[in-house]
Design a protein around this motif. Structure first.
Motif, mmCIF file in Angstrom:
data_model
loop_
_atom_site.group_PDB
_atom_site.id
_atom_site.type_symbol
_atom_site.label_atom_id
_atom_site.label_comp_id
_atom_site.label_asym_id
_atom_site.label_seq_id
_atom_site.Cartn_x
_atom_site.Cartn_y
_atom_site.Cartn_z
ATOM 1 N N GLN A 56 -30.159 35.179 -17.001
ATOM 2 C CA GLN A 56 -29.310 34.162 -15.899
ATOM 3 C C GLN A 56 -30.346 33.624 -14.516
ATOM 4 O O GLN A 56 -31.403 34.535 -15.049
ATOM 5 N N LEU A 99 -24.813 45.469 -15.491
ATOM 6 C CA LEU A 99 -24.873 46.021 -14.340
ATOM 7 C C LEU A 99 -24.935 47.266 -14.246
ATOM 8 O O LEU A 99 -25.754 47.686 -13.220
ATOM 9 N N SER B 30 -18.466 45.149 -7.660
ATOM 10 C CA SER B 30 -18.623 46.036 -8.839
ATOM 11 C C SER B 30 -19.396 47.337 -8.863
ATOM 12 O O SER B 30 -18.847 48.307 -9.244
ATOM 13 N N GLY B 92 -23.733 44.664 -6.732
ATOM 14 C CA GLY B 92 -23.233 43.783 -8.354
ATOM 15 C C GLY B 92 -22.277 43.703 -8.496
ATOM 16 O O GLY B 92 -21.086 44.066 -7.759
ATOM 17 N N ASN B 93 -22.078 42.244 -9.220
ATOM 18 C CA ASN B 93 -21.128 41.900 -9.408
ATOM 19 C C ASN B 93 -20.827 41.077 -11.004
ATOM 20 O O ASN B 93 -21.679 41.483 -11.845
ATOM 21 N N SER B 94 -19.171 42.143 -11.503
ATOM 22 C CA SER B 94 -18.983 41.819 -12.838
ATOM 23 C C SER B 94 -19.741 40.570 -12.872
ATOM 24 O O SER B 94 -18.728 39.252 -13.027
ATOM 25 N N THR B 96 -21.514 38.759 -14.232
ATOM 26 C CA THR B 96 -23.694 38.039 -13.476
ATOM 27 C C THR B 96 -24.610 39.877 -13.955
ATOM 28 O O THR B 96 -24.347 40.966 -14.035
#
Lengths: 114, 111
Positions: A56, A99, B30, B92-94, B96
């Motif tokens: 990413q 994450l 998230s 944080g974001n799901s 990514t």
């Protein structure tokens, strides 16, 4: 157990030059993320490498590129340096790409562009 | 794009006073992580919050995640000189892999 190591610690370059920064992740970690931290600001995500591929990318121009080697170490390359590239460059390793993995940061490379 | 803001930007307290920093995201998160960066140092992980309304404590530090998962706070009780540094939240974001770091709150503790 060595933590995240970065080299060099300090670097002075002039506009238009190119620079390579290096990072060795914490033992057992396979994911490396690079962040740029300008003075008085929070770290800004540049990109993340996993299995030798860029997984990413943040909002940075193509002048910023990277690489990850089979031993999980990583490099950040910046071409055509601008004055605004002056910042602390932080490498962070984690145990995976999930994450909820916490980030372990190195001490950073302080880049000054004159 | 997503933004994560923190207030206040700076806080000076007398040793023994309490301190709170607030983190607000423009989008639902998230999870959220908190880091501490000592002057001249690098960010060090403190804690992660995942559930809506979650509260976690570490000795004198109390962390909260908002019900809507868009805000968080860090409260330090009876500050000590060792608490000096900049505190960052990171959202944080799901879907990514990246964390969006907040603008940070710089804490100074006067002995």
């Amino acid at each position: 157990d060595a933590g995240v190591t970065q080299s060099p610690t300090h670097l002075i370059k002039t506009r238009g030059q190119q620079v390579t920064l290096r990072c060795s992740p914490k033992s057992g970690h396979d994911t490396v993320s690079w962040y740029q931290q300008a003075l008085g600001q929070g770290p800004q995500f540049i990109f993340q490498y996993y299995e030798e591929e860029e997984r990413q990318r943040g909002n940075f121009p193509d002048r910023f590129s990277g690489h990850q080697y089979p031993n999980y170490s990583s490099e950040l390359n910046v071409n055509a340096l601008l004055l605004g590239d002056s910042a602390l460059y932080l490498c962070a390793s984690s145990g995976g790409t999930a994450l909820n993995e916490k980030l372990f940061f190195g001490s950073g490379t302080q880049l000054s562009v004159l | 794009g997503q933004q994560v803001m923190q207030i206040p930007q700076y806080q000076h307290v007398q040793e023994g006073e309490d301190f709170t920093t607030y983190c607000n995201s423009s989008t639902t998160l998230s999870n959220i992580q908190w880091y501490k960066q000592r002057p001249g140092g690098h960010p060090v992980f403190l804690i992660q919050l995942v559930k809506s309304g979650e509260v976690k404590k570490q000795k004198r530090l109390t962390f909260q995640f908002g019900e809507a998962k868009k805000n968080s706070s860090l409260h330090i009780t009876a500050t000590q000189t060792t608490d000096v540094g900049t505190y960052f939240c990171a959202g944080g974001n799901s879907g990514t892999y990246k964390y969006i770091f907040g603008t940070g709150t710089r804490l100074k503790v006067l002995a």
